[in-house]
Design a protein around this motif. Sequence first.
Motif, PDB file in Angstrom:
ATOM      1  N   ASP A 165      95.486  -1.006 -16.359  1.00 47.17           N
ATOM      2  CA  ASP A 165      96.154   0.047 -17.123  1.00 47.17           C
ATOM      3  C   ASP A 165      97.058   0.902 -16.243  1.00 47.17           C
ATOM      4  O   ASP A 165      98.158   1.303 -16.654  1.00 47.17           O
ATOM      5  N   ALA A 166      96.594   1.216 -15.016  1.00 48.04           N
ATOM      6  CA  ALA A 166      97.393   2.074 -14.144  1.00 48.04           C
ATOM      7  C   ALA A 166      98.742   1.440 -13.834  1.00 48.04           C
ATOM      8  O   ALA A 166      99.770   2.123 -13.780  1.00 48.04           O
ATOM      9  N   GLN A 167      98.752   0.111 -13.638  1.00 50.77           N
ATOM     10  CA  GLN A 167     100.013  -0.564 -13.347  1.00 50.77           C
ATOM     11  C   GLN A 167     100.892  -0.631 -14.584  1.00 50.77           C
ATOM     12  O   GLN A 167     102.108  -0.446 -14.522  1.00 50.77           O
ATOM     13  N   VAL A 168     100.277  -0.905 -15.747  1.00 51.78           N
ATOM     14  CA  VAL A 168     101.043  -0.905 -16.993  1.00 51.78           C
ATOM     15  C   VAL A 168     101.657   0.469 -17.215  1.00 51.78           C
ATOM     16  O   VAL A 168     102.826   0.589 -17.615  1.00 51.78           O
ATOM     17  N   PHE A 169     100.876   1.512 -16.933  1.00 49.96           N
ATOM     18  CA  PHE A 169     101.372   2.883 -17.092  1.00 49.96           C
ATOM     19  C   PHE A 169     102.608   3.130 -16.225  1.00 49.96           C
ATOM     20  O   PHE A 169     103.643   3.601 -16.709  1.00 49.96           O
ATOM     21  N   ASP A 209     104.630   0.999 -14.872  1.00 52.26           N
ATOM     22  CA  ASP A 209     105.765   0.173 -15.292  1.00 52.26           C
ATOM     23  C   ASP A 209     106.452   0.761 -16.528  1.00 52.26           C
ATOM     24  O   ASP A 209     107.691   0.801 -16.611  1.00 52.26           O
ATOM     25  N   LEU A 210     105.655   1.230 -17.477  1.00 51.66           N
ATOM     26  CA  LEU A 210     106.241   1.832 -18.680  1.00 51.66           C
ATOM     27  C   LEU A 210     107.012   3.096 -18.329  1.00 51.66           C
ATOM     28  O   LEU A 210     108.099   3.348 -18.866  1.00 51.66           O
ATOM     29  N   VAL A 211     106.464   3.902 -17.416  1.00 49.18           N
ATOM     30  CA  VAL A 211     107.154   5.127 -17.012  1.00 49.18           C
ATOM     31  C   VAL A 211     108.479   4.789 -16.333  1.00 49.18           C
ATOM     32  O   VAL A 211     109.511   5.418 -16.595  1.00 49.18           O
ATOM     33  N   ALA A 212     108.455   3.776 -15.449  1.00 51.13           N
ATOM     34  CA  ALA A 212     109.695   3.376 -14.774  1.00 51.13           C
ATOM     35  C   ALA A 212     110.749   2.913 -15.784  1.00 51.13           C
ATOM     36  O   ALA A 212     111.933   3.251 -15.686  1.00 51.13           O
ATOM     37  N   GLU A 213     110.317   2.124 -16.784  1.00 50.58           N
ATOM     38  CA  GLU A 213     111.257   1.670 -17.815  1.00 50.58           C
ATOM     39  C   GLU A 213     111.797   2.851 -18.616  1.00 50.58           C
ATOM     40  O   GLU A 213     112.978   2.890 -18.966  1.00 50.58           O
ATOM     41  N   LEU A 271     107.359   6.723 -23.008  1.00 48.06           N
ATOM     42  CA  LEU A 271     106.469   7.594 -22.251  1.00 48.06           C
ATOM     43  C   LEU A 271     105.208   7.909 -23.049  1.00 48.06           C
ATOM     44  O   LEU A 271     104.099   7.959 -22.506  1.00 48.06           O
ATOM     45  N   ARG A 272     105.345   8.115 -24.343  1.00 50.07           N
ATOM     46  CA  ARG A 272     104.167   8.368 -25.172  1.00 50.07           C
ATOM     47  C   ARG A 272     103.237   7.141 -25.166  1.00 50.07           C
ATOM     48  O   ARG A 272     102.007   7.271 -25.114  1.00 50.07           O
ATOM     49  N   SER A 273     103.809   5.949 -25.210  1.00 51.61           N
ATOM     50  CA  SER A 273     102.997   4.732 -25.148  1.00 51.61           C
ATOM     51  C   SER A 273     102.240   4.663 -23.827  1.00 51.61           C
ATOM     52  O   SER A 273     101.060   4.288 -23.776  1.00 51.61           O
ATOM     53  N   ALA A 274     102.931   5.035 -22.741  1.00 45.40           N
ATOM     54  CA  ALA A 274     102.291   5.021 -21.427  1.00 45.40           C
ATOM     55  C   ALA A 274     101.139   6.017 -21.371  1.00 45.40           C
ATOM     56  O   ALA A 274     100.050   5.719 -20.872  1.00 45.40           O
ATOM     57  N   GLY A 292     112.045  -5.835  -9.347  1.00 45.19           N
ATOM     58  CA  GLY A 292     111.018  -5.439  -8.396  1.00 45.19           C
ATOM     59  C   GLY A 292     111.205  -4.028  -7.869  1.00 45.19           C
ATOM     60  O   GLY A 292     111.888  -3.188  -8.457  1.00 45.19           O
ATOM     61  N   ARG A 293     110.556  -3.768  -6.738  1.00 50.17           N
ATOM     62  CA  ARG A 293     110.612  -2.487  -6.029  1.00 50.17           C
ATOM     63  C   ARG A 293     110.063  -1.334  -6.868  1.00 50.17           C
ATOM     64  O   ARG A 293     110.498  -0.190  -6.714  1.00 50.17           O
ATOM     65  N   ALA A 294     109.107  -1.625  -7.754  1.00 52.85           N
ATOM     66  CA  ALA A 294     108.596  -0.569  -8.630  1.00 52.85           C
ATOM     67  C   ALA A 294     107.958   0.551  -7.822  1.00 52.85           C
ATOM     68  O   ALA A 294     108.159   1.737  -8.124  1.00 52.85           O
ATOM     69  N   ASP A 295     107.180   0.210  -6.787  1.00 46.13           N
ATOM     70  CA  ASP A 295     106.536   1.246  -5.979  1.00 46.13           C
ATOM     71  C   ASP A 295     107.570   2.100  -5.265  1.00 46.13           C
ATOM     72  O   ASP A 295     107.420   3.328  -5.169  1.00 46.13           O
ATOM     73  N   HIS A 296     108.608   1.476  -4.741  1.00 44.13           N
ATOM     74  CA  HIS A 296     109.635   2.235  -4.032  1.00 44.13           C
ATOM     75  C   HIS A 296     110.405   3.142  -4.989  1.00 44.13           C
ATOM     76  O   HIS A 296     110.752   4.276  -4.643  1.00 44.13           O
TER      77      HIS A 296
END
Length: 1006
Positions: free
Chosen positions: A92-96, A98-102, A119-122, A273-277
């Motif tokens: 869930d934390a990773q899905v969260f 990723d959704l925030v980044a999108e 953001l509400r979905s996240a 990629g580069r989601a963490d960065h």
Amino acid sequence: MKVVDGDRSIVPTGRRQATVLALLLANAGQVIPLERLVDAVWDDDPPATARRQIQNDVSALRRALSGGGARDSTIVSDGRGYRIVPRPGELDAQVFTDLVAEALDQAGRAESTAAAAKLRSALRLWRGPALSGLSGPAIDAVVLRLEEQRLTAVEECFDLELGLGRARELVGEIAELVAAHPLRERLVGQLMLALHGSGRQSEALAAYDRLRVRLADELGLTPGSPLQRLHTAILRNESEVWPRSETPTPAGDDGPAPEIPAQLPADVPGFTGRADHLRTLDELLPGHPGRAASTVVISAIAGTAGVGKTALAVHWGHRVRGRFPDGQLYLNLRGFAGEAPVRPIEALAHMLRSLGEPAEQIPVDVQTAAGRYRSLLADRQMLVVLDNAANADQVRPLLPGSPGCLVLVTSRDRLTGLLARDGAESLPLDVLSPDEAHALLAAVLGPDRVAAEPAAVEELARTCSYLPLALRVAAANLICHPWPSVADYVTALREGDRLSALDVDGDEQTEVRRAFDLSYRTLHPDARRAFRLLGLAPGPDITVEAAAALAGTDTAQARRQLDSLVAVHLVNHPVLGRYSCHDLLRHYAAERAHAEDSGHDRQAALRRLHDWYLNGADSAARMLYGQSMRLPMPAVDVPTPAAMADEAAALAWLDAERANLVAAIRHAAAHGPRSGAWLLADALRGYFWLGMHIVDWQDAAKTALTAAEAEGDLRAQAALHLSLGDSHYRQGRRELAIALYEPALALAERIGWAQCEAAATCQLGVMHRDSGRLRDAVDYLEQGLKLCRANGWRFGEGVTLIHLGRAYLHMGRLERASECCATALTINRAIGSRLGEATDLGYLGEIRHAQGRLDEAMEYLTEALPLFQELGDRTNEATTLRVLAAVRCDVGAVDEAARLGQSALALTRELGERRIEAEILNTLGALAHRTGRHDDAARHHERALALARETGDRHPEALALVGLAGAFRALGRHDEALDHASRALAIARQLEYGLVEEQAQALVDG
């Protein structure tokens, strides 16, 4: 804490397991060192068995997460620690994130409604406080990070929804959060906006006053400038009070507003990629929690050539440009280019012109121009991207002097001075992950072509070392040239000049080799030579000491050279003391070595390195198992590795260098000297035995045996046949082991090598013992004992007596077994063999248990266990835990016995020791039977029976039949009980298993 996996709920057993799982999940995909897990569980006071307890917890978590099925475990080990690898969409934390980044990406494109909905979905993924029920410094840090991510996402959502005119709907929700976080200025500002937008001006002003008073009373601070401006706008009851970042600057009375610079280059097509960065960069934005409003924010993105530094900076700049209403400045400083770097005064002139300064008014000296530049940026909110910087001095004149601006700097240099003096935050950039590389290729080649050849695409990514530039060039070549398939192109890359193939015709900016050249040319000649030699070294990484041996220098000079290579990202420094580079850079370094260094110099360097590895392995072997049979070692003129203070340090050195040592064996076998291959493989035999490193063991021994056969060296062939036989024996593949011990014995007899003859004879005795042929085993072992004594080989005598004692134990001749092991213990203590001593203690404990002398058994076993743990003999550690479990069960300590038995089972399964696993399952079955869990007992014994028959080990087979007979009798299944007891009795009588015969006879008679 609970993990939900499909329809299953997985609850870790106890706080320790939960803490380990929490840290792995919070850092998914990243290796968590074992020491960090120990610290997280026990803070500053771990027990002596801390490492083992964590390893057992990981084994238990693996089983729980896999559901007992056949699919691969989600927790993997790389030798330094553990990492968890969730499947896509599983965490869930990773899905969260990723959704925030999108959502932020959509917000940057002015898609506010869609971004707010995402953001509400996240946020709906949050089901309560993070890691509820756990505590400790490490857990608290994770909880704080997760909570900050959640609150930041909430605030981003509020900003968007307020801008969409939803003020009335948000008042209650924001007020509730402000009550929980009363000093969070961004939230307070959003509450003020919501109240004002709902026609509640006085309440908005009151919210500001509450914050102002609290800040003054508790921290001695005043609200930040943005909040003060918002307060003033509400106080004046202005109709438009949104933050400046969402309001266009109106034209003044003096004419049109100056043009807002928007100099960012075009975004990279198909950026992946580069989601963490990207998340890390998002945290730099003004107003982010914990970000001081009074500082200039500087981020230094550093990495090797072609790794995508500029692409990341530009892509992120486009994502957030709406947060910088005064524009974006961009300048390529040409720090690593084919032309001269941009001088500070040239850079300042460019920036001043971009800010509207007339050309004739631009100062001609750096100091004055820098002052003018800082004055123009004061009170502005601008993004400044300084690309391809040479060093910190080139960047400093271009840094703003007041807050509001954010500066991104990219460089192949680490820019250490910028971090130390100017407060820049480092953002190192490595190559892509395999998943990111796959996504990039899919974006460029198209998903259909990637899906058609998944294996070839994966191999292409590996061949390109996951380097973004190389991946994009390869994809472009596949599109523009008529390659029949991706696989054909990969083959051409592998077999041809890979660096030449990775360019695009007519565009030198896309040449991978040229990108590396630009970094290489900046180096001092000594550093260039060090880099070239690193390209020749076998193995995945290198230490300072090894690099010094390779280059023929001292460690101080080698460290300076390596640090200079790290500074420009030609070499990575992923772990303290170890250096490496990806395959394309290694290929480039080797190419430069063949072009610039003579064949004699290259061979001399590799010989020095091999001698250093050989000396280290020999020193460790003499420390850990010095009396064991070894091939004679030549003298080498190289220093001994520094980390050889004691057994633990020697074992740690071997663990750290294992991959390099095996690579050195392969290199010596292929390129010479071939003797180096078999000497190194022979030196590692005891280490491989202790650690059960079967794959590396067989790779090394087979490679070295081929070299020995090519040279006709019979002594080496005998030693390597013995080594390979041992590796098969450790896997329970007894027939294969015998097929190798017999030629080892024949070769030893032929050349008159008494020690090897004794060792091979002894091992053949062990094979007969474990196969149930006890009389043959005793004959072999007695013959081996005579050979050892005739040649004065005390260590071999001790080992043979241990095995002879175990044969007598199986026969039920307990006094004779005890005599053998006691004599072996005296010998091993006299010669200083701690491993032999530990083994003797363990067997004496097992014999005392069989004799019913439980107190003595406990003394022997508790003395043996820490010795095995210290020496890294995990197989004997598991065996000792098993016998301890049986002893504790017999004294009535059932819970402790169960814990010890499960620890032994987890360790054995981790090692893949199926022979020992059968014995442990029998012990667990006996424990379950004793506590009335007869169904569980039957299941354990049935599994033990299957394993014993699979490995051909008759003793645990007979014991499993006895255990099943007892369990079936307790369950009322008397016919089956009698059948199993009768079969056990037949085996015991045939093979003279005295103790088993007594137990089986009692069941038949009962």
